[in-house]
Design an enzyme around this catalytic site. Structure first.
Site, short mmCIF file in Angstrom:
data_model
loop_
_atom_site.label_atom_id
_atom_site.label_comp_id
_atom_site.label_asym_id
_atom_site.label_seq_id
_atom_site.Cartn_x
_atom_site.Cartn_y
_atom_site.Cartn_z
N HIS A 195 27.65 41.11 52.38
CA HIS A 195 28.43 41.11 53.61
C HIS A 195 28.09 39.90 54.48
O HIS A 195 28.97 39.31 55.12
CB HIS A 195 28.17 42.40 54.40
CG HIS A 195 28.83 43.60 53.80
ND1 HIS A 195 28.34 44.87 53.95
CD2 HIS A 195 29.93 43.72 53.03
CE1 HIS A 195 29.13 45.73 53.31
NE2 HIS A 195 30.09 45.05 52.74
N GLU A 422 38.10 41.25 36.02
CA GLU A 422 36.76 41.44 36.59
C GLU A 422 35.85 42.20 35.64
O GLU A 422 34.66 42.35 35.90
CB GLU A 422 36.86 42.15 37.94
CG GLU A 422 37.71 43.40 37.91
CD GLU A 422 38.12 43.87 39.30
OE1 GLU A 422 37.47 43.47 40.29
OE2 GLU A 422 39.10 44.62 39.40
N ASP A 446 32.90 40.78 40.93
CA ASP A 446 32.56 41.82 39.96
C ASP A 446 32.42 41.25 38.56
O ASP A 446 31.59 41.74 37.77
CB ASP A 446 33.62 42.92 39.97
CG ASP A 446 33.35 43.99 41.03
OD1 ASP A 446 32.16 44.21 41.34
OD2 ASP A 446 34.31 44.57 41.55
N CYS A 493 40.48 34.99 42.98
CA CYS A 493 40.47 35.56 44.33
C CYS A 493 39.08 36.04 44.72
O CYS A 493 38.92 36.65 45.77
CB CYS A 493 41.48 36.70 44.45
SG CYS A 493 41.14 38.12 43.40
#
Length: 567
Positions: A195, A422, A446, A493
């Protein structure tokens, strides 16, 4: 640490957000006053239910605080604050506190024990759930502070521009930062997809994570943070450091003036797209020089919903995003990536032993196909109402059969269908995936975690949870080559798309679009515009031939520097 020792100290971590900054170190430790804890003692409650009522009051205060910050924030900051508000209200955590209270534990002990219990569970789960440990520990400290009558812990407001140094930073800390006061972030823990890293990218603050020994730096020591190389120089020569920062600021001025569209120096176009979460973040992103949206994370619109929204309710939410990009497409909408660290009451399976590898993403539709069908219908309805070009992709696709079934459901509404790459199995058979879908999008966060079998939040494994890992780059290259052979788009992305050097290398591999936070668009656009496609291809070869991430970064930097000099 003496001045002479500091002068020769260079710390190394994982670079996250490029840029140079030089300022005094502001250390964040986040302890609660021992005197306040001693005064509170056991709380002197009449019984366990009275103690639980005090806990509930503290939860309400902390969760409401997160919610208020979320309302004032946008993009990734708002997303993680909303998720933290939900975690503070978690019924499982409350149940663990209640159980311990009824067993005779004092309130603070019951809270500590419950937080430790769930932190252990999250750590064992690994993957995305392990990222929530920092958030949970922060919530525990905030609840404790509320109970004992202290202000909630957090980052102090610096009196002068400073480099924030911490073991780790919770979402509430990073979301409220003032980039004019906090000029760089350095953490001992965390990875490139934590984060802290995600919000630092949104703000454009130079950031290095996974820095061993960061908290051993003396408070106030001058630090030169290089977010491109991951180095932190302790007590550098002030004049030389300032000169380097000024050169970087001049480079950033060029970046700030860039207005697109993105293309290599020899005119090969590259689509730069935005990652968004809702109408507000989409409207913000629309102000950046982007060609559309490469990732609309629909699940983040519904984290606080206990019941599934109707098709019309969903369509209204999606239309907000599509309207922001009317005439500027496509907008790529990802179906619910619920599960793991993003539990949604109306969709997520409870009690999974390892939700990061469990029923999440597209897998939620296996025993509840109506959930997917209603969402696709709502997206199609929003697309028709707004007239915005809309593509739909599914997360967590592992087999061709899954991809083909999904594509059929989407095409029944006349829209283009794609899947996220992913899971390594999907990358290895990308050519066959493209036989049944219209496009692919690499979710490198991921993909890296699953390829390297390493928890993204494990500080001891940050050298593995790095998208520059050769094995990950091989999968990206293989997927891009499949797209070129099929004549179909392959985008990225994941957070790696926001790394200007890696973006150039991935374009050299054949990636056709890059989607990222709005703050990262201009640096990537400038980097691409400074080199030719052939230089990007040379950078790709250099990265793929390297033995480890640091060697790959060094090799690519040398290739790109030569390419810019030659231009």
């Amino acid at each position: 640490m003496t001045t002479s020792e500091q002068a020769s100290t260079v710390l190394q971590g994982t670079p996250v957000v490029p840029g140079l900054a030089c300022a005094p170190a502001l250390l964040v430790r986040g302890e609660i006053s021992p005197e306040a804890l001693a005064r509170f003692g056991t709380g002197d409650f009449d019984d366990a239910e009275a103690a639980l009522a005090a806990y509930d009051d503290a939860v309400t205060a902390v969760a409401d605080g997160f919610a208020r910050r979320a309302e004032r924030a946008s993009g990734a900051a708002a997303e993680v604050l909303t998720a933290s508000a939900g975690l503070a209200r978690d019924k499982g955590l409350r149940g663990a506190v209640r159980t311990r209270l009824r067993a005779g534990d004092p309130l603070l002990g019951a809270l500590d024990g419950a937080v430790e219990q769930f932190s252990g569970v999250f750590t064992q789960m690994g993957g995305l759930m392990a990222e929530r440990v920092t958030d949970l520990e922060d919530i525990g400290r905030r609840l404790t502070a509320r109970l004992v009558g202290e202000p909630e812990p957090g980052v102090p407001v610096p009196e002068v521009p400073s480099v924030l140094v911490a073991a780790d930073l919770a979402p509430a800390d990073t979301a409220g930062l003032d980039p004019q006061r906090v000029v760089a972030l350095v953490t001992e823990r965390g990875g490139a997809t934590s984060h802290t890293a995600i919000i630092a990218r949104q703000f454009g603050i130079p950031c290095v994570v996974g820095v061993g020994g960061a908290l051993e730096v003396a408070a106030g020591a001058l630090l030169l943070v290089d977010g491109s190389t991951g180095t932190i120089e302790v007590d550098p020569d002030p004049e030389q450091a300032q000169a380097r920062v000024e050169r970087d600021l001049a480079d950033r001025a060029v970046v700030g003036a860039w207005s697109g569209p993105a293309a290599t120096a020899d005119g090969v176009p590259v689509k730069l797209l935005a990652n968004v979460a809702d109408g507000s973040s989409a409207r913000d992103a629309a102000g950046a020089p982007v060609d559309g949206v490469g990732l609309f994370r629909t699940e983040l619109c519904f984290l606080d919903r206990s019941e599934e929204p109707t098709v019309d309710e969903q369509a209204a939410v999606y239309a907000e995003v599509l309207n922001a990009f009317s005439g500027r497409g496509p907008v790529v909408v990802r179906t619910l990536d619920a599960g793991s660290d993003k539990p949604i009451a109306f969709a997520t399976h409870e009690g999974e032993e390892n939700p990061a590898l469990g029923v999440r993403g597209l897998r939620l539709s296996f025993d509840n196909p109506g959930l997917l069908d209603r969402q696709v219908a709502a997206i199609a309805q929003a697309a028709e109402e707004t007239g915005t070009e809309t593509w739909i992709m599914a997360p967590m696709v592992a087999t061709v059969a899954e991809a083909e079934d999904f594509a059929g459901r989407v095409r029944a509404h006349g829209l283009r269908a794609g899947i996220m790459i992913e899971i390594p199995s999907a990358a290895l058979i990308a050519d066959r995936m493209l036989e049944v879908v219209d496009f692919l999008s690499l979710g490198t966060n991921d993909l890296t975690q699953y390829t390297m079998a390493a928890d993204r939040m494990a500080t001891d494994l940050t050298h593995l949870t790095d998208a520059w890992q050769p094995a990950v780059l091989q999968l990206v290259s293989q997927t891009a080559a499949a797209g070129q052979a099929a004549g179909k788009p392959v985008g990225v992305c994941g957070e790696s798309a926001a790394d200007p050097m890696l973006a150039c290398a991935m374009v050299g591999m054949g990636v056709t679009s890059l989607s990222m936070a709005g703050a990262a668009v201009r640096p990537v656009g400038v980097a691409l515009g400074g080199v030719s496609l052939e230089t990007c291809r040379e950078a790709a070869r250099a990265a793929l031939d390297s033995r480890d991430p640091m060697a790959a970064r060094t090799a690519v930097r040398e290739v790109l520097d030569r390419g810019r000099d030659a231009g």
